[in-house]
Write a protein that holds these residues in place. Structure first.
Motif, mmCIF file in Angstrom:
data_model
loop_
_atom_site.group_PDB
_atom_site.id
_atom_site.type_symbol
_atom_site.label_atom_id
_atom_site.label_comp_id
_atom_site.label_asym_id
_atom_site.label_seq_id
_atom_site.Cartn_x
_atom_site.Cartn_y
_atom_site.Cartn_z
ATOM 1 N N PHE A 305 55.586 96.965 60.377
ATOM 2 C CA PHE A 305 55.318 95.913 59.399
ATOM 3 C C PHE A 305 55.768 96.307 57.994
ATOM 4 N N TYR A 306 56.230 97.520 57.843
ATOM 5 C CA TYR A 306 56.618 97.992 56.512
ATOM 6 C C TYR A 306 57.903 97.328 56.038
ATOM 7 N N ARG A 307 58.920 97.308 56.885
ATOM 8 C CA ARG A 307 60.186 96.665 56.541
ATOM 9 C C ARG A 307 60.758 95.880 57.721
ATOM 10 N N SER A 308 60.727 96.492 58.914
ATOM 11 C CA SER A 308 61.448 95.979 60.076
ATOM 12 C C SER A 308 61.063 94.553 60.452
ATOM 13 N N LEU A 309 59.786 94.321 60.773
ATOM 14 C CA LEU A 309 59.363 93.005 61.251
ATOM 15 C C LEU A 309 59.516 91.897 60.204
ATOM 16 N N PRO A 310 59.102 92.111 58.942
ATOM 17 C CA PRO A 310 59.324 91.053 57.943
ATOM 18 C C PRO A 310 60.799 90.688 57.764
ATOM 19 N N LEU A 311 61.685 91.695 57.789
ATOM 20 C CA LEU A 311 63.116 91.417 57.650
ATOM 21 C C LEU A 311 63.660 90.648 58.854
#
Length: 395
Positions: A305-311
């Motif tokens: 959830f830090y960068r991967s999923l939101p992007l």
């Protein structure tokens, strides 16, 4: 009034509060520009910028205290009774108030409350980045403040590992983006920690990372459920679009010439528009399917959830919007092909109506788009301050 009666700078009301105690609790954010049309002798902050009149008052009260009271310990006692106003201001995120006090008396950053917390620690607990960014202004001195051991053997990183207060979490919509911001805070605080302090355990036997995992487990589950639900609907719509535009590509509008086996209207502009838009619609919808599928099969670990999923979610929604738009363009151009020798107003009218689903998609998905854009902008600018807390008065 304070100019006439300087004792008002430390006078107390029936609750034993001074004027500074009341001003410290301002929750409404005020900018640095003076809202008064006319004000004599305005105090300047970073040459050329006028401060809000409230902060001019704070500065005048604070400097008056230093002018009429010789003992700094007595001044600290005044602002610490009946409660410590520094931490009230840090708790509500009153950046301007703290800026005035620290600029006049920088050693306030060393003050601690009864739990051995400085205002930096309080800012981390209540997630006020504007105050936390003060850590970057004090230079090497931060290496001392971040090593304070707090009540329960917690460090400042343990405070970042705790769940943010509900009112701060609600600033970001969507559990997935709330998780993203919480991870961002934890990583930012970790950057300033000495390596030997990162693995320290508190009195309950938890490291900061373990505490973060325990405190955010419920939020992670909510974020996972929200992300899966959004991806499933996105994948369903993308599949329907891909099926429709693939069928349209096979059944060429206008038919094929029996002699040459070429489309009858190959040379027409409307047919060229149809070809391009239909291809874009199929490719973008297929891409959206793959993106949403990668979200659905993700591990949903904390740092996903830090960068991967939101992007990935943002990319999936962008490609889905592109496929819907291209599909409607292909649909409109097919009418121009079919009614080429008929009435031109019919395909023109249909083309106008075809724009309605696009506008409807934008209108209905605007809250989600707004949340995503705001979350990315918020996370990008959170720890990049555009103004300093400690300043010098203009001579």
């Amino acid at each position: 009034m304070v100019r006439e009666r300087e004792k008002l700078a430390y006078a107390r009301d029936e609750n034993k509060d001074t004027a500074l105690h009341i001003l410290a609790q301002i929750r409404k954010p005020l900018d640095s520009c003076c809202h008064c049309s006319v004000h004599q002798n305005p105090i300047m902050i970073n040459p050329g910028t006028k401060k809000h009149v409230v902060y001019q008052l704070v500065n005048f009260l604070w400097t008056t205290l230093f002018r009429i009271i010789d003992s700094k310990s007595e001044i600290i006692k005044i602002i610490s009774e009946p409660y410590q106003l520094l931490y009230d201001a840090a708790e509500v995120g009153n950046f301007g108030f703290l800026s005035e006090l620290i600029s006049v008396h920088p050693s306030l950053i060393w003050e601690v409350d009864n739990r051995n917390q400085s205002i930096i620690h309080t800012a981390v607990s209540y997630r006020h980045a504007s105050i936390f960014n003060l850590i970057h202004e004090i230079g090497p001195l931060k290496d001392i403040i971040v090593t304070y051991i707090l009540e329960g053997k917690n460090t400042i990183l343990h405070l970042a590992g705790e769940l943010a207060p509900p009112d701060q979490l609600e600033l970001i919509s969507g559990a997935a983006f709330q998780m993203c911001i919480e991870l961002l805070w934890f990583e930012e605080v970790k950057k300033i920690m000495p390596p030997s302090f990162i693995k320290l355990k508190n009195s309950e036997g938890f490291t900061a990372q373990e505490l973060f995992t325990r405190e955010h487990e419920e939020l992670r589950k909510k974020a996972e459920a929200w992300m899966k639900r959004t991806s499933e609907f996105g994948m369903l719509v993308s599949t329907v679009i891909a099926t429709g535009v693939f069928s349209a590509a096979i059944n060429i509008p206008g038919g094929i010439d029996d002699n040459s086996n070429k489309p009858n209207y190959m040379g027409k502009t409307s047919f060229l528009v149809f070809e391009i838009s239909d291809a874009i619609a199929f490719i973008s919808s297929a891409t959206a399917i793959l993106i949403f599928l990668s979200i659905l099969v993700s591990r949903y670990a904390e740092y996903d959830f830090y960068r991967s999923l939101p992007l990935k979610l943002m990319s999936g929604l962008v490609t889905l919007f592109l496929s819907i738009t291209s599909m409607m363009i292909a649909f409109s151009s097919s009418f121009f092909i079919a009614y080429y020798y008929g009435s031109q107003w019919i395909p023109s009218f249909i083309s106008v109506l075809a724009s309605l689903p696009i506008l409807l998609y934008v209108a209905l998905q605007f809250p989600l788009w707004s949340d995503i854009i705001c979350s990315f902008y918020y996370s990008w600018t959170l720890f990049k301050p555009n103004k300093r807390m400690i300043y010098l008065l203009e001579k």
